[in-house]
Design a protein around this motif. Sequence first.
Motif, PDB file in Angstrom:
ATOM      1  N   TYR A 290      -9.984  45.238  22.547  1.00 40.77           N
ATOM      2  CA  TYR A 290     -10.663  45.778  21.375  1.00 40.77           C
ATOM      3  C   TYR A 290     -10.233  44.977  20.147  1.00 40.77           C
ATOM      4  N   GLU A 291     -11.211  44.503  19.375  1.00 33.55           N
ATOM      5  CA  GLU A 291     -10.913  43.677  18.202  1.00 33.55           C
ATOM      6  C   GLU A 291     -11.534  44.315  16.955  1.00 33.55           C
ATOM      7  N   TRP A 292     -10.693  44.547  15.965  1.00 32.75           N
ATOM      8  CA  TRP A 292     -11.143  45.107  14.685  1.00 32.75           C
ATOM      9  C   TRP A 292     -11.389  43.960  13.699  1.00 32.75           C
ATOM     10  N   SER A 293     -12.385  44.131  12.837  1.00 34.42           N
ATOM     11  CA  SER A 293     -12.608  43.166  11.764  1.00 34.42           C
ATOM     12  C   SER A 293     -11.559  43.387  10.678  1.00 34.42           C
ATOM     13  N   SER A 294     -11.384  42.385   9.819  1.00 33.46           N
ATOM     14  CA  SER A 294     -10.336  42.459   8.800  1.00 33.46           C
ATOM     15  C   SER A 294     -10.576  43.604   7.810  1.00 33.46           C
ATOM     16  N   ASP A 295     -11.863  43.944   7.566  1.00 34.00           N
ATOM     17  CA  ASP A 295     -12.162  45.033   6.640  1.00 34.00           C
ATOM     18  C   ASP A 295     -12.258  46.391   7.332  1.00 34.00           C
ATOM     19  N   MET A 296     -11.969  46.421   8.656  1.00 32.14           N
ATOM     20  CA  MET A 296     -11.957  47.651   9.445  1.00 32.14           C
ATOM     21  C   MET A 296     -13.331  48.308   9.549  1.00 32.14           C
ATOM     22  N   LYS A 297     -14.391  47.563   9.222  1.00 34.72           N
ATOM     23  CA  LYS A 297     -15.730  48.140   9.304  1.00 34.72           C
ATOM     24  C   LYS A 297     -16.369  47.955  10.674  1.00 34.72           C
TER      25      LYS A 297
ATOM     26  N   ASN B 218      -1.706  60.409   5.719  1.00 35.84           N
ATOM     27  CA  ASN B 218      -0.972  59.191   6.092  1.00 35.84           C
ATOM     28  C   ASN B 218      -1.709  57.904   5.716  1.00 35.84           C
ATOM     29  N   GLY B 219      -2.900  58.035   5.180  1.00 36.87           N
ATOM     30  CA  GLY B 219      -3.687  56.854   4.839  1.00 36.87           C
ATOM     31  C   GLY B 219      -5.130  57.030   5.286  1.00 36.87           C
ATOM     32  N   THR B 220      -5.859  55.924   5.424  1.00 35.50           N
ATOM     33  CA  THR B 220      -7.245  55.995   5.869  1.00 35.50           C
ATOM     34  C   THR B 220      -7.309  55.869   7.379  1.00 35.50           C
ATOM     35  N   LYS B 221      -7.990  56.820   7.990  1.00 36.64           N
ATOM     36  CA  LYS B 221      -8.117  56.863   9.442  1.00 36.64           C
ATOM     37  C   LYS B 221      -9.467  56.282   9.834  1.00 36.64           C
ATOM     38  N   TYR B 222      -9.445  55.222  10.667  1.00 32.39           N
ATOM     39  CA  TYR B 222     -10.668  54.583  11.145  1.00 32.39           C
ATOM     40  C   TYR B 222     -10.867  54.931  12.618  1.00 32.39           C
ATOM     41  N   ILE B 223     -12.062  55.395  12.955  1.00 31.17           N
ATOM     42  CA  ILE B 223     -12.372  55.790  14.325  1.00 31.17           C
ATOM     43  C   ILE B 223     -13.548  54.951  14.819  1.00 31.17           C
ATOM     44  N   ALA B 224     -13.348  54.235  15.925  1.00 33.65           N
ATOM     45  CA  ALA B 224     -14.397  53.407  16.538  1.00 33.65           C
ATOM     46  C   ALA B 224     -14.832  54.079  17.837  1.00 33.65           C
ATOM     47  N   ARG B 225     -16.099  54.468  17.897  1.00 31.92           N
ATOM     48  CA  ARG B 225     -16.628  55.131  19.091  1.00 31.92           C
ATOM     49  C   ARG B 225     -17.736  54.283  19.700  1.00 31.92           C
ATOM     50  N   PHE B 226     -17.772  54.254  21.021  1.00 32.67           N
ATOM     51  CA  PHE B 226     -18.700  53.412  21.758  1.00 32.67           C
ATOM     52  C   PHE B 226     -19.693  54.275  22.546  1.00 32.67           C
ATOM     53  N   ARG B 227     -20.930  53.840  22.529  1.00 34.63           N
ATOM     54  CA  ARG B 227     -21.933  54.522  23.358  1.00 34.63           C
ATOM     55  C   ARG B 227     -21.836  54.067  24.806  1.00 34.63           C
ATOM     56  N   ASN B 228     -21.254  52.892  25.021  1.00 35.66           N
ATOM     57  CA  ASN B 228     -21.017  52.432  26.382  1.00 35.66           C
ATOM     58  C   ASN B 228     -19.834  53.211  26.959  1.00 35.66           C
ATOM     59  N   PRO B 229     -20.052  54.020  27.995  1.00 36.94           N
ATOM     60  CA  PRO B 229     -18.982  54.881  28.516  1.00 36.94           C
ATOM     61  C   PRO B 229     -17.807  54.113  29.123  1.00 36.94           C
ATOM     62  N   ASN B 230     -17.968  52.788  29.317  1.00 34.20           N
ATOM     63  CA  ASN B 230     -16.876  52.003  29.890  1.00 34.20           C
ATOM     64  C   ASN B 230     -15.751  51.736  28.885  1.00 34.20           C
ATOM     65  N   PHE B 231     -16.015  51.971  27.598  1.00 31.07           N
ATOM     66  CA  PHE B 231     -15.024  51.679  26.569  1.00 31.07           C
ATOM     67  C   PHE B 231     -14.565  52.964  25.886  1.00 31.07           C
ATOM     68  N   LYS B 232     -13.255  53.016  25.600  1.00 29.05           N
ATOM     69  CA  LYS B 232     -12.650  54.221  25.046  1.00 29.05           C
ATOM     70  C   LYS B 232     -12.660  54.196  23.521  1.00 29.05           C
ATOM     71  N   THR B 233     -12.680  55.389  22.926  1.00 31.99           N
ATOM     72  CA  THR B 233     -12.607  55.517  21.474  1.00 31.99           C
ATOM     73  C   THR B 233     -11.281  54.946  20.968  1.00 31.99           C
ATOM     74  N   GLN B 234     -11.362  54.162  19.895  1.00 29.53           N
ATOM     75  CA  GLN B 234     -10.183  53.541  19.299  1.00 29.53           C
ATOM     76  C   GLN B 234      -9.924  54.144  17.917  1.00 29.53           C
ATOM     77  N   VAL B 235      -8.674  54.399  17.602  1.00 30.99           N
ATOM     78  CA  VAL B 235      -8.296  54.993  16.319  1.00 30.99           C
ATOM     79  C   VAL B 235      -7.197  54.160  15.686  1.00 30.99           C
ATOM     80  N   LYS B 236      -7.379  53.853  14.386  1.00 28.47           N
ATOM     81  CA  LYS B 236      -6.340  53.152  13.631  1.00 28.47           C
ATOM     82  C   LYS B 236      -6.176  53.826  12.277  1.00 28.47           C
ATOM     83  N   VAL B 237      -4.928  53.931  11.830  1.00 26.07           N
ATOM     84  CA  VAL B 237      -4.631  54.497  10.518  1.00 26.07           C
ATOM     85  C   VAL B 237      -3.959  53.421   9.672  1.00 26.07           C
ATOM     86  N   ILE B 238      -4.554  53.131   8.525  1.00 25.03           N
ATOM     87  CA  ILE B 238      -3.996  52.153   7.592  1.00 25.03           C
ATOM     88  C   ILE B 238      -3.275  52.930   6.503  1.00 25.03           C
TER      89      ILE B 238
END
Length: 783
Positions: A572-579, A607-627
Motif C-alpha cells: 500500500y502506497e500513500w501519496s505525500s499529501d495523503m489524498k 491525536n491529529g488527522t486520521k486518514y482512512i483508505a477504503r477499497f472496493r476491491n475486496p482483495n485489499f484491506k482498509t488502511q488507516v494512518k494518523v498524522i
Amino acid sequence: MQGKSNTQGKRLQRGRCLLGVIFILMVWTIAFPQKADAAVLGKDIREGDVISLEAGSWSENYAVLIPDTTNIGTEGTFLMMDGFKEKIMHDETGRSNLWEGSTSQQWCTNYYRKLPDAVSSKIIGVKTTDTESGSQWLVVSNIDGTKTDKDKVFFLSGKEYLEHTEAADHSKGYNWLLRSPGSDCSVYADYIGVACNGAIHNFSIEHVMAARPAFNIRLPHDVCVKARTEEDGTTVWTVDAEAMEHRQDTASYTWSKDGKECLAEAKCSRCGEAVRESGEVKSQVIKEPSEKTDGIIRYTATFQNDAFTEQTTELPLAWADFKDDTEEPLKPEKPVIKSGTEVEAGDYVFMGEKNPIGYSGMPYWKVLSKEKDGTVLLMSEYLWRGNGNEAATPPAFNLHRSDGNEWQSSLTRKWCGDFERLVLANVEGLEIKETTKSDKHIQSPDDPLIQYAARENILNKEKVYFLSAEEVLKYMPTRGTRVAYISDGKKTGKADSWWLRSPRYQSEICSGRVSSDGKMLKHYVDELSAARPVFRANIDKMNFEVQGTKNDHLVLAAENSGMEHSFENAKYEWSSDMKQCHAGGVCTTCGAKAEADAEVTSRLTENGTKYIARFRNPNFKTQVKVISGEKPKPADKALKNGGKYTVAGDSYKVISAKARTVALVKAKNVKSVSVPATVKISGKSCKVVQVKAKAFTGKKIRKVTVGKNVKKLDKYTFAKSKATTVVLKTKALKKSTVKGCFKSSKVKTVQVKVGTKKQNKKMVKTYKKVFTKKNCGKKVKVR
C-alpha cells in the motif's frame, strides 16, 4: 514484322499485368478489409472523410486516409488531395521510372514549399521502403522526408493505394500518378498509376497524368472544426490551419447542494464546442461540530482536463450528520464479466473441480491458441499428481517397460480419460471437443541424440491428452517457458518433470518428457513424472469473471467457480499529501496481478488527522494512518483586484480577478528566471500577462525567459537588472507595450523561441521592428 511483334508482346504483357493487379486487388480486399471505425480526430472524423484546410486566403481539400497514424504507423494523420492540382509526366526526360530524381518527386517538393507555414510546419517527414515483393511492380520506390523538404510530400505507392482504395477514390474520371515503378523497367520505362476506372495500370513515364499529393500531418487530438457539411455523401470538415486548437473560455463550475458533485464546463470561443467534466470529489472535515454549533466540511473537486482548475466548497456539518462511519466497508466493485467468445490466446482461465478427490493440482489453464472455429486449446498451468484414487504419486507412462511406449495403449491415456470425467465433466457450458491428430518426427533441441517418433492418428477422438514434442516446440519454443510447477492450491511449489505423448524414436521403453529445468528429454515408461493435461473446447456459452492480469494477459475464472485470490503480501502506497492510497499485489495462488486506488477520507482527532483508505476491491484491506499535530489547511482567500501574492518566491499583483490575469512584480533572485504562462493563486489558475518595472533586480539574475501569455513589459522592466539575455516565448508584444522596457539595463540579446523554426524566423522579423533602440531604450540584438 519484328517491331509489330514487339508491340503485340508489349500489349499482351500489359494485359496480363492488369489482370494480375485486379486479382491482387480482389485478394487484398478480402484478406485486409478496410477499417470501419478508426480512432477519431475532432471526435467524429473518420477514414474517407474530407478535411478542408484553410490558412488565410489559401484552402485545399484532402481525403483522410488514416485519421490516427501516418503511412508508416506512427502518430499523426495521413492525408491525400481530394481531386488533383495539375497534370504532369512522371519523368519529362524519358529516362527512368524510378521515384528518386523524377519529375513527380520534384513536383511534390515544390508543392510542399508553396504550402502556407501553418500547414507545412505541421507536416511530418517519414522514411519508408516500399515492400511489395510478389506484386506486379518493382520494389525500388523509397521516400525519405526526415532530413530536408524533399519527400515531405509524395504520391501514394501501389500498396498504399490498395490499402486505402475507398478513401482515396473520391475523384474519378481521370488517370492519376502513383510512385511505384512498373513491372519491367529493363525493357519498358513504365510506372504504375490509377486509371480513371479505379484500377491500377502500367503507363508510360511520359504519359500526362493527374498529380494527387499526399503527406502526413500532426493534428491536435481533438481538432477545432469551423464547419461540417455533407457533399455527395462525403463528410467535409473545414479546419483553419492557424487555429486548430480549441480556445476555451473561462470555465464555469456547478456544485450539487450536498457538495458531493461538481460539474465543470467550458466552451471553445472558436467553434462553440462545449467541454464538460464531472470532477473527482473528496471531502475533509476541517471543524468538528458539537451539539450546539455546526462544524465545517470541505469538498475538493479535481479534473483531468487542463482547462479546469481545482475547486473547493465548504458546507456546514450538523452534529446529527457527524458520525464515525469512515471504517464501514464500501460496496464492493462489480466484477468485469467477459463472454467465452472474448477469451484470447495467452489468457489464463480457472475452471473445473477445485479440490478433486484423488488428485493433487489446481484446474488453472493457459489458452495456448484460438482456432478459426472459435474453439480454444487449453493447457494446465500447473502440474498434476494422483490417479483418482491416490493424490500423492505422479503417474507412470505405463506400469511395466514390457507394456511399451505407445500412447493408445498407455496408462497415461487412461489417466487423461479419468481426469476429464472427474475434474472437468461438471463445468457448466464447457464443450470439450474430440481431437484426432498425427504427430511429426521431431528432434530434441536440447539433446540431438534424442528424437521422437512420428505416428499416424496417435490421437483418435481423445478429449483430454498430453502434448506431443511437436506441439511443445510450437507453443513453448524456449526452455524457460516449458518449466512447470506443482501447486498446492495456495502457492507455487517446486518445478517437476512432465510427460509428453510422443514415444522415443527407435525405442519401445522410453517416452518423451520435459525435465524440471525445461529440457526436452526422455524417461523410461515405468518411471514417474507429473501430468500436464491439455484439451480443446468451445467455451462460447460460458461467462468469465476478470480477476487480474498475468504476463500482460487476463486472468479469468468461470462464474461461480469459487476461485479465491490470496493477496497477503499486498503493498500500500500513500501519496505525500495523503489524498491518495494505491494498492497492488500478486496472488500467491495463481500469479494474477491486481491494483486498486482507495477512496480516502479524513477527520480531525485528538491525536491529529486520521486518514482512512477504503477499497472496493475486496482483495485489499482498509488502511488507516494518523498524522500527529497536523492542522486543517485554511480556506483559500478569494481572488481580489489589486491583491498581492507570493508564489514560489515570486511576487504577483492581480490585475483582474474576473479575467484571472496577474502581473509579475518581483522575481526571485536566481541565475535563470522564468516568467510562467500561468500561476496558481488562491486555488485558481491565473495568466501572467504583464511584468512590472524593476522586476529583475536580483544580483544573481543573468537570464530571463518571458512566458507565452505576457502582453506588456512596463517601462524600466529591466532597470538595474544584471540580466544580459532575454528569451521570448510570447508572440503578443507590440511597440506600444515594450516602450522603454530596457532602459538602464544590461540586456544585450533577445532570443525568439515562440515555436517552430519557421515561426521563430517570422517573429524575429517582427520583433526587430519592435525592439529598436528608439522604442525600448537600448540597442539589443534580436535573433
